[in-house]
Enzyme design. Structure first.
Site, PDB file in Angstrom:
ATOM      1  CG  HIS A   1      -1.986  -0.976   1.227  1.00 16.97           C
ATOM      2  ND1 HIS A   1      -3.245  -0.734   0.732  1.00 16.97           N
ATOM      3  CD2 HIS A   1      -1.989  -2.253   1.642  1.00 16.97           C
ATOM      4  CE1 HIS A   1      -3.986  -1.822   0.872  1.00 16.97           C
ATOM      5  NE2 HIS A   1      -3.240  -2.763   1.431  1.00 16.97           N
TER       6      HIS A   1
ATOM      7  CE  LYS B   1      -6.564  14.069   0.939  1.00 16.58           C
ATOM      8  NZ  LYS B   1      -6.639  12.929   0.072  1.00 16.58           N
ATOM      9  NE  ARG B   2      -4.199   9.696  10.720  1.00 19.16           N
ATOM     10  CZ  ARG B   2      -3.919   8.737  11.590  1.00 19.16           C
ATOM     11  NH1 ARG B   2      -4.723   7.699  11.737  1.00 19.16           N
ATOM     12  NH2 ARG B   2      -2.853   8.829  12.369  1.00 19.16           N
TER      13      ARG B   2
ATOM     14  CE  LYS C   1      -2.600  10.641   3.775  1.00 19.57           C
ATOM     15  NZ  LYS C   1      -3.216   9.816   2.725  1.00 19.57           N
TER      16      LYS C   1
ATOM     17  CB  THR D   1     -10.164   5.073  -1.136  1.00 21.09           C
ATOM     18  OG1 THR D   1      -9.702   5.337   0.197  1.00 21.09           O
ATOM     19  CG2 THR D   1      -9.482   3.848  -1.683  1.00 21.09           C
TER      20      THR D   1
ATOM     21  CE  LYS E   1     -14.077   6.026   0.757  1.00 21.45           C
ATOM     22  NZ  LYS E   1     -13.293   5.989   2.000  1.00 21.45           N
TER      23      LYS E   1
HETATM   24  O1  73E Z   1      -2.857   5.737  -0.764  1.00 21.35           O
HETATM   25  C1  73E Z   1      -3.390   5.053   0.346  1.00 21.35           C
HETATM   26  C2  73E Z   1      -4.245   3.906  -0.151  1.00 21.35           C
HETATM   27  O2  73E Z   1      -5.351   4.374  -0.860  1.00 21.35           O
HETATM   28  C3  73E Z   1      -2.281   4.519   1.222  1.00 21.35           C
HETATM   29  O3  73E Z   1      -1.549   5.605   1.699  1.00 21.35           O
HETATM   30  C4  73E Z   1      -2.867   3.723   2.362  1.00 21.35           C
HETATM   31  O4  73E Z   1      -3.609   2.644   1.802  1.00 21.35           O
HETATM   32  C5  73E Z   1      -4.712   3.066   1.021  1.00 21.35           C
HETATM   33  C6  73E Z   1      -5.449   1.830   0.557  1.00 21.35           C
HETATM   34  O5  73E Z   1      -4.718   1.129  -0.384  1.00 21.35           O
HETATM   35  C7  73E Z   1      -1.833   3.185   3.286  1.00 21.35           C
HETATM   36  N1  73E Z   1      -1.945   3.075   4.624  1.00 21.35           N
HETATM   37  C8  73E Z   1      -0.817   2.539   5.073  1.00 21.35           C
HETATM   38  N2  73E Z   1      -0.028   2.306   4.051  1.00 21.35           N
HETATM   39  N3  73E Z   1      -0.657   2.727   2.940  1.00 21.35           N
HETATM   40  C9  73E Z   1      -0.503   2.225   6.452  1.00 21.35           C
HETATM   41  C10 73E Z   1       0.800   1.922   6.825  1.00 21.35           C
HETATM   42  C11 73E Z   1       1.079   1.618   8.133  1.00 21.35           C
HETATM   43  C12 73E Z   1       0.084   1.617   9.090  1.00 21.35           C
HETATM   44  C13 73E Z   1      -1.204   1.919   8.720  1.00 21.35           C
HETATM   45  C14 73E Z   1      -1.502   2.220   7.404  1.00 21.35           C
END
Ligand code: 73E
Length: 831
Positions: free
Chosen positions: A374, A565-566, A571, A673, A677
């Site tokens: 991710h 978003k976070r 970001k 995502t 939305k």
């Molecule tokens: O871009 C997003 C993505 O849409 C990405 O940053 C996020 O995953 C979403 C779903 O695919 C994400 N979260 C984390 N890594 N990528 C993450 C890493 C460590 C702890 C918690 C979350």
């Protein structure tokens, strides 16, 4: 064609409710639960009691569906996917369950006749916030789609006592408070003590020499904790398949406690109690950074091991000790590397417990796991100190070394004598403190690896795992993320949903490509009016919410510009903030500055230990305070930071958004995502060519999105050349002025420098995320958006075309991609 499928889909939802209660029966059931489950009555009950009674009535249907689904899966001995995820960001379940069961309107009417408002009582439900952000919400959307598509699937995760912290804002600063989502119970979950698991931890490994020359390893754990499963039924749209999300709660084990207790250690025994229960106590609030703590690794192992044991128990019930069919029946999807320790755990079970030989065990294991990456952010790529790993999971570390030893032989065969490549691909990172690289382990132990948007997957192949891609060219692939249109349009935006129903029929929630049918009405004046009236009504609603939450009055005629978003530097909420400050300056310099009134709305939580992210929240709030109280500008400009952003707040903000801010540095946001939305609900994106924005632009067309900024290639080129943020600071008067403004005490009277850390990060700090490089281009895109909004017909057309072209981004499509490319699953209809 359209009418035919429409009828079928309508029937699907309607038929499920036909076998269910009618309005009168629903009423009777709710009242019965009020009396018999809650011990109150219609006259005394408050909203909370009504909510609980309604949940209990709905849950009767849910459980009936669950029973039938489980029976059907058992009888058909289906292959199933097991989605392992440390996070499931479920939000509230009532509205979703009612919609998916086809019971929403019926329940609304039944409650109405009882003098109760469904919308009001739904507000009683706490969010299930067992996740940080996109990754956890994706898991929630995926299990919705899996059930909707009648696919045999189980979600496995942790039953955190406290989900993501509740955010309060005090004097502009984020304060974290514990989230206690289960204080008044959770009416949707079922405890399954009959399926408890024992999980070993710590201890040492004994080597035993068997008769036939076989070396056996025996792990003598130092602790055993219990895993107690809680099942949350996941209702598919149409209400037929009801899958399960199984979340593990840790408990102390009697086995261990009694030992200590009997030895006279009564107090120590109590301490153990606390320790065991700590495992599932709280979700780590870090998004995109690794929390390198013992407890986090223990959490990961705990839920992975519980889940594997659960899967194996079920497999054995059907197939006994015959392991030959295991990987035909079981596929495990690893949601990032968080559950990657499941790979050595399955090896351990197969070798040490089932006594299979290594090659056979590995052939099973490497056909069972698939891994989703991710993120490319280095700080999020998990690695554990080998010494810590050894202390907590001594046998697993041995197994990892053996996996690695054999893998290094494969690397040697491909690149003979190349130690550099070996160093890079090794699961073990050498150095003064050896580290276990969970990404490498996941790629080596999985039969498929995917990124989450086209660009991201291309970068995974090119930059993150190029050598793995060379070794196994077909292993790395893409599955673009998606969102469930049931929650993110049908349930959260009922007025727009009804308008769409009336135009193109009711089956779009199951077949989102149908939304294309709206395109032909994009220039239809009447439809435009209806569409924009709904948007405005949603804005009026949100304005009320904003007033209630913050006391700030906002004008629904203004542009609602939303960034939710976070909080993370990549970001770039601070890029948005610099633009807001630039607008403020322009308005102060020229009160007639031509702009459509705009309200900037933010929602964001910062990881508690992420100083600069918290500073950005503070800066947004301080700038907001100043602007909102400045009568010279506040009829044209307002800024609102909504506290405690979460799924249920997103459901209110998204339908009311005009502009969607998707402004990450190119190459940093894997997918996103929220972008999907917002666009689905008719917001126009101001965004970079990053993550899924690229695919959104492809779908909606360049004329219906505001793209700006450096591309991935340009960011790379700039880095190669050497990026100097001062080049931009020195050469752009407006940019210099707003950055210098941060040093003054204009926004923090009497406290100059209170916002300086932001400026420093973008100048002396090196501006890692190229905020200054993208500033001019961002301002231009924003001006174009402003110009477009001043032409209402043009804007309406663009907004409609956004909704119309979001078909690709249904999570049903993502799941179908996983099924075809990776999981090879068949649906199993439930009668
Ligand atoms: O871009 C997003 C993505 O849409 C990405 O940053 C996020 O995953 C979403 C779903 O695919 C994400 N979260 C984390 N890594 N990528 C993450 C890493 C460590 C702890 C918690 C979350």
């Amino acid at each position: 064609m359209t009418t035919k499928t429409t009828k079928r889909a309508t029937k699907k939802v309607a038929s499920s409710s036909k076998t269910m209660m009618n309005k009168a029966e629903l009423k009777a059931s709710i009242v019965k639960h009020l009396h018999c489950s809650l011990g109150t009555d219609e006259n005394k009950a408050n909203n909370h009691a009504w909510w609980k009674a309604t949940c209990a009535s709905v849950q009767e249907h849910v459980l009936e569906g669950l029973r039938k689904t489980q029976k059907s899966h058992y009888l058909n001995d289906t292959r199933a996917v097991h989605y392992f995820s440390a996070e499931f960001l479920m939000g509230r379940l009532m509205s979703n369950n009612l919609h998916n069961l086809g019971l929403f309107e019926q329940t609304e009417k039944a409650l109405n006749e009882l003098g109760v408002n469904l919308t009001d009582i739904m507000e009683e439900e706490p969010d299930m916030a067992l996740g940080n952000g996109g990754l956890g919400r994706l898991a929630a959307c995926f299990i919705d789609s899996l059930a909707t598509l009648d696919l045999p699937a189980v979600g496995y995760g942790l039953h955190y006592e406290h989900g993501l912290f509740r955010q309060e804002i005090q004097n502009g600063e984020q304060i974290e408070r514990p989230d206690s989502w289960r204080d008044y119970g959770n009416p949707w979950e079922i405890c399954r003590p009959e399926s408890i698991q024992d999980i070993p931890l710590f201890g040492y490994v004994e080597t035993k020499y068997g008769e036939n020359g076989r070396i056996n390893k025996e792990w003598h754990p130092g602790h055993i904790v219990k895993g107690l499963p809680w099942d949350i039924p996941v209702v598919g749209y149409g209400g037929k398949t009801v899958n399960v999300l199984r979340l593990w709660q840790s408990q102390s084990s009697d086995y261990f406690n009694w030992d200590v207790f009997n030895a006279g250690g009564y107090v120590d025994a109590q301490t153990e109690n606390v320790q065991a229960e700590t495992i599932s106590k709280v979700l780590y609030p870090n998004d995109e950074t690794q929390a390198g703590k013992d407890l986090r690794l223990i959490q990961q192992y705990f839920f992975s091991a519980c889940s594997l044991k659960d899967i194996i128990r079920r497999y054995k019930r059907a197939h006994g000790d015959d392991w030959s069919r295991f990987s035909e029946q079981v596929v495990i999807q690893l949601n990032d590397t968080h559950p990657a320790v499941a790979i050595p755990e399955l090896m351990r079970i197969l070798i040490d417990r089932a006594e299979l030989d290594w090659d056979y065990a590995w052939s099973i294991c490497s056909k069972t796991f698939a891994y989703t990456n991710h993120t490319l952010l280095p700080e999020a790529l998990e690695k554990w100190p080998a010494r810590m790993f050894e202390r907590i999971l001594p046998r697993h570390l041995e197994i990892i070394y053996e996996i690695n030893r054999r893998f290094m032989d494969e690397v040697e065969a491909v690149w003979p004598g190349n130690n550099e490549i070996k160093r890079k691909l090794s699961i073990i990172e050498e150095g003064p403190d050896k580290m276990v690289r969970m990404g490498n382990l996941s790629v080596i132990g999985s039969f498929a690896v995917n990124g989450v948007a086209e660009i991201h997957s291309a970068l995974v192949k090119k930059d993150l795992f190029p050598e793995f891609n060379h070794m196994w060219p077909s292993k790395l692939t893409n599955v673009t993320n998606g969102i469930t249109p049931r929650r993110w349009l049908k349930a959260c935006n009922p007025a727009l949903s009804q308008l769409i129903d009336g135009k193109i029929g009711q089956d779009w929630p199951l077949n989102l490509d149908k939304l294309k049918g709206l395109a032909e009405f994009a220039e239809d004046a009447k439809f435009q009016k209806q569409f924009m009236k709904i948007k405005r009504d949603n804005k009026v609603q949100l304005a009320k919410e904003v007033m209630a939450l913050t006391g700030v009055e906002i004008d629904p005629n203004a542009i609602f510009d939303v960034q939710i978003k976070r909080l993370h530097e990549y970001k770039r909420q601070h890029l948005n903030l610099l633009y807001i400050m630039a607008l403020y300056r322009r308005l102060l310099e020229n009160p007639d500055y031509d702009m459509h009134p705009r309200v900037f709305l933010f929602g964001a939580k910062a990881a508690p230990g992420y100083k600069l992210a918290k500073d950005i929240i503070f800066a947004i709030n301080k700038v907001a305070e100043k602007i909102n109280n400045d009568a010279r500008v506040n009829h044209k400009l307002k800024v609102v930071f909504l506290p405690n952003y979460r799924v249920s707040l997103a459901e209110k903000m998204i339908p009311a958004a005009d502009i969607s801010e998707q402004i990450s540095t190119a190459g940093k946001e894997a997918s996103g995502t929220g972008n999907m939305k917002l666009s689905l609900n008719g917001a126009l994106t101001v965004g970079t060519l990053d993550g899924a924005n690229i695919e959104i632009a492809e779908e909606v067309g360049d004329e219906n999105i505001f793209i700006f900024g450096l591309t991935v290639a340009e960011v790379e080129a700039l880095d190669k050349k050497g990026y100097n943020p001062f080049d931009y600071y020195d050469n752009n008067r407006e940019l210099k002025a707003v950055l210098d403004w941060l040093d003054s005490d204009y926004f923090t009277p009497g406290k100059p420098g209170a916002l300086s850390s932001l400026k420093r990060s973008m100048l002396e700090g090196g501006d890692h995320y190229k905020v200054l490089a993208d500033f001019t281009s961002y301002c231009e895109a924003q001006s174009l958006a402003d110009k477009a909004y001043k032409e209402p017909e043009r804007w309406a057309k663009m907004a409609i075309l956004n909704t119309a072209h979001m078909g690709k981004f249904t999570s049903d499509r993502s799941i179908k991609d996983y099924v075809e490319r990776i999981w090879k699953l068949d649906p199993c209809k439930v009668e």
